[in-house]
Design a protein around this motif. Structure first.
Motif, PDB file in Angstrom:
ATOM      1  N   ASP A  30       5.876  -0.111   0.637  1.00 41.41           N
ATOM      2  CA  ASP A  30       6.838  -1.160   0.948  1.00 41.41           C
ATOM      3  C   ASP A  30       8.130  -1.008   0.139  1.00 41.41           C
ATOM      4  O   ASP A  30       8.092  -0.860  -1.075  1.00 41.41           O
TER       5      ASP A  30
ATOM      6  N   THR B  81      11.620  -0.510   4.721  1.00 46.74           N
ATOM      7  CA  THR B  81      11.140   0.798   4.299  1.00 46.74           C
ATOM      8  C   THR B  81      11.887   1.815   5.145  1.00 46.74           C
ATOM      9  O   THR B  81      11.750   1.837   6.362  1.00 46.74           O
TER      10      THR B  81
ATOM     11  N   SER C  22       7.245   4.840  -3.829  1.00 52.19           N
ATOM     12  CA  SER C  22       7.410   3.392  -3.837  1.00 52.19           C
ATOM     13  C   SER C  22       8.843   2.968  -4.115  1.00 52.19           C
ATOM     14  O   SER C  22       9.156   1.793  -4.087  1.00 52.19           O
TER      15      SER C  22
ATOM     16  N   TYR D 272       6.216  -4.931   8.895  1.00 54.95           N
ATOM     17  CA  TYR D 272       6.070  -6.345   8.568  1.00 54.95           C
ATOM     18  C   TYR D 272       7.436  -6.973   8.777  1.00 54.95           C
ATOM     19  O   TYR D 272       8.257  -6.433   9.500  1.00 54.95           O
TER      20      TYR D 272
ATOM     21  N   SER E 238       7.355  -8.752   1.167  1.00 57.42           N
ATOM     22  CA  SER E 238       8.001  -7.490   1.505  1.00 57.42           C
ATOM     23  C   SER E 238       9.201  -7.299   0.592  1.00 57.42           C
ATOM     24  O   SER E 238       9.957  -8.235   0.350  1.00 57.42           O
ATOM     25  N   LYS E 239       9.377  -6.085   0.092  1.00 54.87           N
ATOM     26  CA  LYS E 239      10.497  -5.778  -0.796  1.00 54.87           C
ATOM     27  C   LYS E 239      11.765  -5.425  -0.032  1.00 54.87           C
ATOM     28  O   LYS E 239      12.796  -5.189  -0.629  1.00 54.87           O
TER      29      LYS E 239
ATOM     30  N   GLY F  74       4.896  -1.423   5.373  1.00 56.95           N
ATOM     31  CA  GLY F  74       6.067  -2.269   5.159  1.00 56.95           C
ATOM     32  C   GLY F  74       5.728  -3.632   4.582  1.00 56.95           C
ATOM     33  O   GLY F  74       6.475  -4.589   4.780  1.00 56.95           O
ATOM     34  N   VAL F  75       4.611  -3.745   3.867  1.00 51.48           N
ATOM     35  CA  VAL F  75       4.179  -5.031   3.326  1.00 51.48           C
ATOM     36  C   VAL F  75       3.288  -4.800   2.108  1.00 51.48           C
ATOM     37  O   VAL F  75       2.743  -3.714   1.918  1.00 51.48           O
ATOM     38  N   ASN F  76       3.179  -5.829   1.285  1.00 54.43           N
ATOM     39  CA  ASN F  76       2.331  -5.759   0.108  1.00 54.43           C
ATOM     40  C   ASN F  76       1.772  -7.145  -0.180  1.00 54.43           C
ATOM     41  O   ASN F  76       2.363  -8.152   0.209  1.00 54.43           O
TER      42      ASN F  76
END
Length: 169
Positions: free
Chosen positions: A137, A121, A154, A78, A117-118, A98-100
């Motif tokens: 992510d 990754t 995570s 992402y 996205s945090k 790579g996304v949430n």
């Protein structure tokens, strides 16, 4: 529709595999579903097994030299992307995302809240990931770590050089 998504859906697999063989010296199975995207970088010696999906139409994905990706894996980048180091072994049915979805508000559905996205990754060098593991992510896996089968990662996992070798499932 983005050109990479169009190509993934309508070009024959052998043609996509040939493209990655010539461009990156990577071995992609004709039965794998790999985006034709400028955001996807495969280093020489990467091997992608059949029925694996690598989606890089919406964010960068880079795979290091000599990495082997097992069958039926899903890797989806992402905005911030996914970085996989060199000489990794990724077992079958591993998911790397790579996304949430956002879930800040309880008065509306998570799909209506959009995506987030945090951060990147990251999977370090020489990492071994067991079958069925999920790397979520923003995860950060250190060099030489061993992720057991069906584990969910995570957060941060230290590598072999820091004393801890495997993730807690």
């Amino acid at each position: 529709m983005r050109i990479g998504i169009f190509a993934r859906r309508f070009l024959p697999g052998w043609l996509v595999a040939r493209h990655y063989r010539r461009r990156f010296q990577a071995q992609v199975s004709p039965r794998a579903e790999v985006d034709l995207s400028p955001l996807l970088r495969l280093a020489p010696g990467v091997r992608v097994a059949p029925f694996t999906k690598i989606k890089a139409a919406y964010g960068p994905v880079s795979v290091g030299e000599g990495t082997e990706i097992g069958a039926h894996c899903t890797i989806a980048g992402y905005v911030d992307g996914i970085e996989i180091g060199r000489d990794c072994q990724i077992g079958p049915r591993v998911t790397i995302i790579g996304v949430n979805y956002r879930y800040d508000r309880i008065d509306m559905g998570f799909r209506e809240q959009g995506l987030m996205s945090k951060g990147v990754t990251r999977i370090g060098r020489g990492v071994r990931i067991g079958a069925g593991a999920a790397i979520l992510d923003g995860a950060d896996i250190g060099d030489g770590a061993v992720i057991p089968a069906r584990a969910v990662v995570s957060g941060r996992v230290r590598g072999a050089d820091s004393g801890r070798v495997s993730a807690v499932a």
